[in-house]
Design an enzyme around this catalytic site. Structure first.
Site, short mmCIF file in Angstrom:
data_model
loop_
_atom_site.label_atom_id
_atom_site.label_comp_id
_atom_site.label_asym_id
_atom_site.label_seq_id
_atom_site.Cartn_x
_atom_site.Cartn_y
_atom_site.Cartn_z
N ARG A 1 -7.77 -3.27 -1.17
CA ARG A 1 -7.73 -1.98 -0.21
C ARG A 1 -8.22 -0.67 -0.85
NH1 ARG A 1 -1.87 -2.65 2.18
NH2 ARG A 1 -2.36 -0.73 3.48
N GLY B 1 0.91 -1.11 -0.20
CA GLY B 1 -0.01 0.12 0.00
C GLY B 1 0.91 1.28 0.03
N GLN C 1 1.16 8.05 4.32
CA GLN C 1 0.87 7.84 2.91
C GLN C 1 0.28 8.70 2.05
OE1 GLN C 1 -0.92 3.74 2.47
NE2 GLN C 1 0.66 2.48 3.54
N ARG D 1 2.51 -9.24 8.71
CA ARG D 1 2.54 -9.21 10.04
C ARG D 1 1.81 -9.82 11.07
NH1 ARG D 1 6.04 -4.82 10.12
NH2 ARG D 1 5.54 -3.20 8.49
N ASP E 1 1.84 -0.14 12.65
CA ASP E 1 1.99 -1.47 12.04
C ASP E 1 2.44 -2.36 13.19
OD1 ASP E 1 1.78 -0.85 9.40
OD2 ASP E 1 3.66 0.02 9.09
#
Length: 446
Positions: free
Chosen positions: A129, A101, A176, A402, A326
């Site tokens: 997404r 992303g 982002q 993750r 994250d």
């Protein structure tokens, strides 16, 4: 599965203490930006310590498709021959950003003020997404996008032929989105301004200034205001990438989980906008020593010594979420082994990551015998203390690196092995994860 490959199940189980040196890869956020800004500069940019995971390699391929020279010289050492601001060429093929992303949104920003068209896609996870959050502000510059319903990939983006500068207030904390707008502003005349009510990671601002852009940052009643002067001539430079604090989180967490563990994690980036996890762990009682604090390339870093710790559940301040967004999956895994509840609020952003990470961690931890409470923007893990996780189950990674790494770490301290249905996505961010963990003494096997 990454890029359509076969699933790679993997299992972890309790073993002896973890010991040794954990040399994690370069920071993924900095690596993406180094490649993109190197491509937008004049002359050569030499990058040392670049993360060579699939996400970053996809960004390197994209920069090559836009006309930059991108060459691997040695392990972690790359050379970028830039084309300058406004110098991108129109790609001959679709730009595949894989699972990233960050990559797709930053690249869209970098090309949105050039008079050309590019088509972007990604793997199954990335195609699900939302991209509207970045497409909408890019439209203010004059860019036009057509994609699937809901603003999802594949998307054809046509850059603005006559871009205009933009003042944009981000509707949610997102590095982002902020970075995409700033990168688009490079090829627009005048000043582009981004206002963020909550600060997010500032790698883009730091690196833009390092390449020669004029960037002013101030705090006002509206929030943090970043002003970029457009159409600079960026100059190629040498960049040393700090080691990724998000990747370091996994061996750090594993050492905290497994009794008798004592490891060193050198050269970890500790940018204040990224270090929330480590602050949280210390508050939970983690024995982490920060040695040899220093700064390199404008980024603070230190060497970490981490030892097994009996942790206590805490309430994580919601305002800290942006600096550790994250890291909540691995924090949730650690929280299962803490004494008492760990409360995580203000984490709505996790719902739209590679997968719905709140749901993925909640269902996986429940399968491991942990009581969970959850809502739209919160997760509460009722920890059962050291050795309190039952394990003995298979967890779905949901194509999320993750999630996979978090449960493989948890299996090292569970009563019975934990199996992850697909470990292949780990290669997107941490291709050496398995080898590193085994060198430390972890029992992880395919």
């Amino acid at each position: 599965m990454s890029h359509g490959g076969e699933p790679m199940p993997m299992e972890s189980r309790a073993a002896g203490p973890l010991r040794g040196m954990a040399e994690v890869p370069g920071d993924k956020s900095v690596s993406h930006r180094a490649l993109i800004l190197g491509a937008l500069s004049i002359g050569e940019t030499r990058i040392l310590g670049l993360l060579e995971g699939e996400d970053v390699l996809d960004t390197g391929r994209a920069m090559r498709a836009f006309g930059a020279g991108v060459e691997r010289l040695a392990d972690g050492e790359w050379l970028v021959q830039g084309v300058g601001v406004g110098g991108f060429h129109e790609p001959e093929d679709v730009i595949d950003c894989g699972n990233s992303g960050t990559g797709v949104r930053l690249i869209m920003g970098a090309m949105a003020t050039s008079d050309l068209t590019a088509v972007f896609t990604g793997d199954a996870s990335l195609r699900g997404r939302p991209m509207g959050r970045v497409i909408d502000p890019l439209a203010l510059f004059g860019a036009q996008a057509r994609g699937r319903r809901g603003g999802r990939l594949p998307i054809a983006l046509t850059g603005a032929a006559n871009p205009v500068p933009v003042t944009y207030t981000t509707p949610m904390p997102s590095a982002q989105v902020k970075s995409a707008v700033l990168l688009a502003g490079l090829n627009a005349p005048g000043e582009t301004v981004v206002i963020e009510r909550e600060p997010t990671r500032d790698h883009t601002e730091r690196m833009l200034a390092g390449f020669g852009a004029t960037v002013a940052v101030e705090t006002s009643t509206e929030g943090r205001v970043i002003t970029l002067t457009g159409q600079p001539e960026l100059q190629g430079r040498a960049i040393s990438v700090p080691r990724d604090p998000s990747s370091a989180a996994f061996p750090v967490a594993a050492a905290l989980m497994v009794e008798g563990s004592d490891i060193t994690v050198p050269g970890i980036g500790l940018n204040p906008t990224r270090a929330g996890l480590y602050e949280t762990l210390v508050e939970m009682g983690a024995r982490i020593d920060f040695a040899n604090r220093r700064e390199e390339g404008g980024e603070p870093m230190a060497d970490l010594r981490v030892r097994f710790s009996e942790l206590t559940g805490i309430e994580v301040p919601p305002e800290r979420a942006v600096s550790m967004i994250d890291e909540y999956p691995i924090l949730a895994a650690l929280a299962a082994l803490a004494d008492g509840p760990t409360v995580m609020r203000g984490i709505r952003e996790l719902r739209v990551k590679e997968c719905d990470r709140i749901d993925a961690m909640a269902r996986g931890l429940e399968a491991c015998g942990i009581r969970i409470e959850e809502g739209t923007d919160y997760l509460i893990v009722h920890g059962r203390g050291p050795r309190g996780v039952a394990g003995g189950t298979t967890v779905s990674s949901r194509l999320d690196h993750r999630i996979a790494m978090s449960f493989l770490c948890l299996g090292l301290a569970a009563q019975a092995p934990i199996r992850v249905d697909d470990s292949a996505p780990i290669a997107t961010s941490f291709p050496g994860f398995l080898a590193l963990m085994r060198r430390l003494g972890a029992d992880i096997a395919a």
